[in-house]
Design an enzyme around this catalytic site. Sequence first.
Site, PDB file in Angstrom:
ATOM      1  N   ASP A 135      39.021  29.621  54.582  1.00 33.19           N
ATOM      2  CA  ASP A 135      37.975  30.411  53.945  1.00 33.19           C
ATOM      3  C   ASP A 135      37.099  29.475  53.117  1.00 33.19           C
ATOM      4  OD1 ASP A 135      36.412  32.211  52.506  1.00 33.19           O
ATOM      5  OD2 ASP A 135      38.092  33.392  51.754  1.00 33.19           O
ATOM      6  N   SER A 148      36.765  39.593  47.210  1.00 34.90           N
ATOM      7  CA  SER A 148      35.537  38.967  47.691  1.00 34.90           C
ATOM      8  C   SER A 148      34.390  39.187  46.700  1.00 34.90           C
ATOM      9  CB  SER A 148      35.212  39.494  49.091  1.00 34.90           C
ATOM     10  OG  SER A 148      34.256  38.687  49.739  1.00 34.90           O
ATOM     11  N   HIS A 174      39.502  34.838  55.475  1.00 32.78           N
ATOM     12  CA  HIS A 174      38.869  35.776  54.567  1.00 32.78           C
ATOM     13  C   HIS A 174      39.119  37.210  55.061  1.00 32.78           C
ATOM     14  CE1 HIS A 174      36.085  36.578  51.283  1.00 32.78           C
ATOM     15  NE2 HIS A 174      35.568  37.531  52.032  1.00 32.78           N
TER      16      HIS A 174
END
Length: 313
Positions: free
Chosen positions: A245, A153, A275
Amino acid sequence: MTTKPPFPTEPGILAFHRRCEDFYPADAVDASIQQQRAWYDALCAEFDAPSPEGLTREDQLVAERIPVRRYRPAEIATQTRIFYIHGGGFVVGSLQSHDAICAEIAHVARAELVSVDYRLAPEHVWPAAFEDCFEVLQWLLADGRPLVVVGDSAGGNLAAGLALKARTEGLAGIVGQVLIYPGLGGDLVSGSYVEMAQAPGLSTADVAYYRDILKAPAENAVAHPLKAADLSGLPPAYITSAHFDPLRDDAALYAQRLAAAGIEVTYRNEPQMIHAWLRARHRSEGAREGFAHLCCGIGRLVGTSWLPLRLAD
């Protein structure tokens, strides 16, 4: 008229998402930073896993101010190290939040791993987090041992930026980059940012919030790697994304651009994942499979063999 958000159908990842919502509500970005961090820490602790047998940890400071944690698995089969950079939107996350993930990756890859506790926003806006990571990168490369940079991320953003900065600075030694559902500065009004705007776990509004709080310059290629004009000369990459996502297309586009620049790249999109699926690796079959492929990709980059059975050790 409102539309329902897109959801996967795999029971394991749906149960994971429901459990996450118990700790970290959908409107968490409206809460104070302190509350967000408390929720996130509780969520991460919920999905911790037992430490691999024989693995040791050592905490220390780099440049007398940047906390890092060194993981040494019981079996080390390579001199190449892993540098892990945690996610959390540049706002939450710590050495502890990703401790179990780092321990398992080190164990499966049979490689020493070092994670970093970089400064967080909004107390420390851009480029504080990147500067901390780059300083640790230089420290790790100083002894001449090769390094694979891994991040999830926000950490995937930092890992990609480090590879770009190292190339510009002529800093040798990065032999691989692993980007796990990274945010790379894509257009918020097109592609997966529109299709998955209300996806479970992370919305496009959340991404906009995190960008705003970080305050990175919009055209800075290190902060937004998709803005880089030239991707040639970068290390080989393993890139993984989640179908559900808004960040999905960032990963796919970056993989395509790396390949077009002649970089060896493996890209895998997890079709039933959301995610942060990495944290669901012991609760979802799709996440378990994705983690196996991820570890295989890391293993290839660090130069170790990999066996699926190691995930169950």
